[in-house]
Design a protein around this motif. Structure first.
Motif: not given
Length: 114
Positions: A18-25, A33-36, A53-56, A69-70
């Motif tokens: 029951n906790t949100d998980i921040m994940i970096g791709c 080069d810049p990527v997305v 803003k750091g939230e879902p 997200d940058p």
């Protein structure tokens, strides 16, 4: 100059029930080069959201959605009161400014009872 394809890296994360998980791709571009990141499949258990803003923020409900997200981060919100390992997975790939695409990469998440 020759454009080299970015490389999408596999990621494995563990979070609490029951906790949100921040994940970096995680993406590496050999040319700098810049990527997305682009979501290629959605998780079965839980939902992905854009980071705002750091939230879902806005839900990611369709394959082919570009991560806004940058830092190519997303928020994974697991199904309420559920836990197993692996909990779920989704895939993404990367695109650089020349529209050169990377390999597909796998993100798996586990949710532990706390």
């Amino acid at each position: 100059r020759q454009d080299h394809a970015p490389v999408a890296m596999a990621v494995s994360v563990v979070g609490s029930e029951n906790t949100d998980i921040m994940i970096g791709c995680t993406i590496v571009d050999p040319d700098g080069d810049p990527v997305v990141a682009v979501i290629n499949s959605l998780p079965v258990n839980g939902q992905l959201f854009q980071v705002e803003k750091g939230e879902p923020g806005t839900p990611i409900t369709q394959v082919g959605t570009m991560v806004t997200d940058p830092g190519n981060g997303v928020v994974f919100v697991p199904t309420l009161n559920a836990f197993f390992s692996p909990f779920t997975a989704f895939t993404f790939y990367a695109v650089n400014y020349n529209l050169t695409t990377s390999n597909m990469s796998f993100i798996s998440s586990a949710v532990a009872v706390t």
